[in-house]
Design a protein around this motif. Sequence first.
Motif, PDB file in Angstrom:
ATOM      1  N   VAL A  73       0.918  -1.082   0.170  1.00 13.66           N
ATOM      2  CA  VAL A  73      -0.056  -0.452  -0.145  1.00 13.66           C
ATOM      3  C   VAL A  73       0.784   1.173   0.162  1.00 13.66           C
ATOM      4  O   VAL A  73       0.328   2.278   0.194  1.00 13.66           O
ATOM      5  N   PHE A  74       2.092   0.676   0.367  1.00 12.70           N
ATOM      6  CA  PHE A  74       2.843   2.308   0.420  1.00 12.70           C
ATOM      7  C   PHE A  74       3.714   3.264  -0.891  1.00 12.70           C
ATOM      8  O   PHE A  74       4.406   3.684  -0.998  1.00 12.70           O
ATOM      9  N   GLY A  75       2.978   2.034  -2.282  1.00  9.48           N
ATOM     10  CA  GLY A  75       3.371   3.389  -3.339  1.00  9.48           C
ATOM     11  C   GLY A  75       3.214   4.911  -3.700  1.00  9.48           C
ATOM     12  O   GLY A  75       4.902   5.388  -3.734  1.00  9.48           O
ATOM     13  N   ASP A  76       2.162   5.021  -2.894  1.00  5.16           N
ATOM     14  CA  ASP A  76       2.273   6.526  -3.233  1.00  5.16           C
ATOM     15  C   ASP A  76       3.449   7.606  -2.116  1.00  5.16           C
ATOM     16  O   ASP A  76       4.556   8.534  -2.659  1.00  5.16           O
ATOM     17  N   ASP A  77       3.163   6.589  -1.381  1.00  7.17           N
ATOM     18  CA  ASP A  77       4.432   7.464  -0.013  1.00  7.17           C
ATOM     19  C   ASP A  77       5.826   7.158   0.034  1.00  7.17           C
ATOM     20  O   ASP A  77       6.637   7.837   0.068  1.00  7.17           O
ATOM     21  N   ILE A  78       6.298   5.464  -0.703  1.00  6.78           N
ATOM     22  CA  ILE A  78       8.104   5.041  -0.479  1.00  6.78           C
ATOM     23  C   ILE A  78       7.875   5.380  -1.917  1.00  6.78           C
ATOM     24  O   ILE A  78       9.607   4.921  -1.953  1.00  6.78           O
ATOM     25  N   LEU A  79       6.869   5.035  -3.238  1.00  3.96           N
ATOM     26  CA  LEU A  79       7.906   4.484  -3.810  1.00  3.96           C
ATOM     27  C   LEU A  79       7.612   5.841  -5.441  1.00  3.96           C
ATOM     28  O   LEU A  79       8.504   6.822  -5.711  1.00  3.96           O
ATOM     29  N   LYS A  80       6.861   6.321  -5.579  1.00  5.12           N
ATOM     30  CA  LYS A  80       6.061   7.746  -6.181  1.00  5.12           C
ATOM     31  C   LYS A  80       6.640   8.826  -5.157  1.00  5.12           C
ATOM     32  O   LYS A  80       7.309   9.698  -6.037  1.00  5.12           O
ATOM     33  N   PHE A  81       6.631   8.850  -4.324  1.00  4.78           N
ATOM     34  CA  PHE A  81       7.560  10.655  -3.809  1.00  4.78           C
ATOM     35  C   PHE A  81       8.477  10.976  -3.749  1.00  4.78           C
ATOM     36  O   PHE A  81       9.026  11.529  -4.507  1.00  4.78           O
ATOM     37  N   PRO A  82       9.811   9.784  -4.149  1.00  2.00           N
ATOM     38  CA  PRO A  82      11.023  10.010  -4.054  1.00  2.00           C
ATOM     39  C   PRO A  82      11.235   9.903  -5.357  1.00  2.00           C
ATOM     40  O   PRO A  82      11.942  10.740  -6.189  1.00  2.00           O
ATOM     41  N   ILE A  83      10.554   9.278  -5.954  1.00  3.57           N
ATOM     42  CA  ILE A  83      10.934   9.299  -7.628  1.00  3.57           C
ATOM     43  C   ILE A  83      10.792  10.671  -8.228  1.00  3.57           C
ATOM     44  O   ILE A  83      11.439  11.359  -8.821  1.00  3.57           O
ATOM     45  N   GLU A  84       9.158  10.901  -8.349  1.00  2.00           N
ATOM     46  CA  GLU A  84       8.860  11.873  -8.701  1.00  2.00           C
ATOM     47  C   GLU A  84       9.623  13.713  -8.465  1.00  2.00           C
ATOM     48  O   GLU A  84      10.126  14.603  -9.066  1.00  2.00           O
ATOM     49  N   ASN A  85       9.917  13.323  -6.418  1.00  3.21           N
ATOM     50  CA  ASN A  85      11.127  14.783  -5.977  1.00  3.21           C
ATOM     51  C   ASN A  85      11.878  14.937  -6.765  1.00  3.21           C
ATOM     52  O   ASN A  85      12.572  16.095  -7.185  1.00  3.21           O
ATOM     53  N   LEU A  86      12.580  13.468  -6.700  1.00  2.00           N
ATOM     54  CA  LEU A  86      13.896  13.586  -7.258  1.00  2.00           C
ATOM     55  C   LEU A  86      13.953  14.150  -8.779  1.00  2.00           C
ATOM     56  O   LEU A  86      14.913  14.482  -9.667  1.00  2.00           O
ATOM     57  N   ARG A  87      13.189  13.382 -10.329  1.00  3.60           N
ATOM     58  CA  ARG A  87      13.208  13.947 -11.581  1.00  3.60           C
ATOM     59  C   ARG A  87      13.305  15.238 -11.787  1.00  3.60           C
ATOM     60  O   ARG A  87      13.963  16.174 -12.164  1.00  3.60           O
ATOM     61  N   GLN A  88      12.220  15.779 -11.200  1.00  4.48           N
ATOM     62  CA  GLN A  88      12.171  17.409 -10.928  1.00  4.48           C
ATOM     63  C   GLN A  88      12.999  18.508 -10.062  1.00  4.48           C
ATOM     64  O   GLN A  88      13.447  19.510 -11.007  1.00  4.48           O
ATOM     65  N   LEU A  89      13.845  17.390  -9.557  1.00  4.50           N
ATOM     66  CA  LEU A  89      14.527  18.486  -8.638  1.00  4.50           C
ATOM     67  C   LEU A  89      16.332  18.632  -9.798  1.00  4.50           C
ATOM     68  O   LEU A  89      16.450  19.294  -9.905  1.00  4.50           O
ATOM     69  N   PHE A  90      16.486  17.358 -10.430  1.00  3.72           N
ATOM     70  CA  PHE A  90      17.273  16.599 -10.996  1.00  3.72           C
ATOM     71  C   PHE A  90      16.556  17.680 -12.594  1.00  3.72           C
ATOM     72  O   PHE A  90      18.076  17.587 -13.066  1.00  3.72           O
ATOM     73  N   ALA A  91      15.681  17.480 -13.099  1.00  6.40           N
ATOM     74  CA  ALA A  91      15.777  17.943 -14.266  1.00  6.40           C
ATOM     75  C   ALA A  91      15.562  19.597 -14.307  1.00  6.40           C
ATOM     76  O   ALA A  91      16.780  20.083 -15.798  1.00  6.40           O
ATOM     77  N   VAL A  92      15.686  20.672 -13.633  1.00  3.48           N
ATOM     78  CA  VAL A  92      16.551  22.026 -13.599  1.00  3.48           C
ATOM     79  C   VAL A  92      17.917  22.038 -14.196  1.00  3.48           C
ATOM     80  O   VAL A  92      18.396  22.816 -14.516  1.00  3.48           O
ATOM     81  N   GLY A  93      18.849  20.658 -13.376  1.00  3.54           N
ATOM     82  CA  GLY A  93      19.704  20.460 -14.001  1.00  3.54           C
ATOM     83  C   GLY A  93      21.335  21.387 -13.345  1.00  3.54           C
ATOM     84  O   GLY A  93      22.395  21.632 -13.844  1.00  3.54           O
ATOM     85  N   HIS A  94      20.777  21.827 -12.483  1.00  4.72           N
ATOM     86  CA  HIS A  94      21.340  22.228 -11.585  1.00  4.72           C
ATOM     87  C   HIS A  94      22.290  21.215 -10.378  1.00  4.72           C
ATOM     88  O   HIS A  94      23.638  21.356  -9.920  1.00  4.72           O
ATOM     89  N   ILE A  95      22.325  20.028 -10.012  1.00  7.07           N
ATOM     90  CA  ILE A  95      22.597  19.247  -9.165  1.00  7.07           C
ATOM     91  C   ILE A  95      23.536  18.097 -10.257  1.00  7.07           C
ATOM     92  O   ILE A  95      22.518  17.696 -10.772  1.00  7.07           O
ATOM     93  N   LYS A  96      24.688  18.460 -10.321  1.00  6.32           N
ATOM     94  CA  LYS A  96      25.366  16.975 -11.307  1.00  6.32           C
ATOM     95  C   LYS A  96      26.986  17.074 -10.422  1.00  6.32           C
ATOM     96  O   LYS A  96      27.048  17.844  -9.891  1.00  6.32           O
ATOM     97  N   GLY A  97      27.759  16.241 -11.431  1.00  4.01           N
ATOM     98  CA  GLY A  97      29.409  15.980 -10.858  1.00  4.01           C
ATOM     99  C   GLY A  97      29.689  14.674 -11.157  1.00  4.01           C
ATOM    100  O   GLY A  97      29.000  13.778 -12.164  1.00  4.01           O
TER     101      GLY A  97
END
Length: 261
Positions: free
Chosen positions: A32-56
């Motif tokens: 039952v944890f799909g939204d909180d434990i799977l989707k929440f980190p996947i979506e937040n990290l996708r949005q963050l990395f898509a900006v392009g500021h965090i890389k190395g």
Amino acid sequence: MMDSTTHKVYHEHDFDSRQYLEHYFSDKPDMVFGDDILKFPIENLRQLFAVGHIKGDNLIDLSLGSFVHHLYSASEFFENIIVLKINNRCIMELKRWVDERTGAFYWGHTSTLHQETEENSDQLGDSEGKVRSAIQHVVKCDLEKENVTEPLVLPPADCIISDCLLDVISKDQDDYIRYLRKFSKLLKPGGHLLLFGALDTTYFIVGKDKFHVFTYDENFARKALVGEGFIIDDCKVQERTVVSDLIDYKGVIFIAAHKEK
């Protein structure tokens, strides 16, 4: 229910890493944890990395258990991922997946979820393959040592992702701050810390065992980061969407911060 004095501690007692994955990360209908434990980190990290500021060059993963779905986006921006684990069973479980050995845990449903969150999902290719290629080392660590990977000396990281590890190894506020300081020492000046946690939690269950979780709120997490020299760039909180007795968290939190130069 057992009282808190009988709770096991993640890094001090035996932890069944496979059972943990089955409870909280599987593709089974009763997970039952799909939204909180799977989707929440996947979506937040996708949005963050898509900006392009965090890389190395180097990213360190310091997370609970042996899950991999939080590394999909990171593997597109970092060629080298070093995974640090406290528990031997978590190391063996992760290596089984990295090496594509028989009996490895199935992550295909999370790879699909990652691709569904991407606007250009047809260009993503093999999300799991990218993570496997990016993971250069899976290393045992001891957070009580000055050099947590002794005798191996790691180069300072451009970024650290930590998902719920601080929650389960910290017994109180002082512990949380002490371990956060250890994380900071692994980062370059200006490096990024991407932190996930479960808010207002006291326990989580794996099999027949009940494990301790340090109870804290958003305000404490923010103050702890600022106190250790981090500048908070983003913070997202999602209220619990789950009905389950396996864990008693009230919400999940994501904080993106960078270390002052």
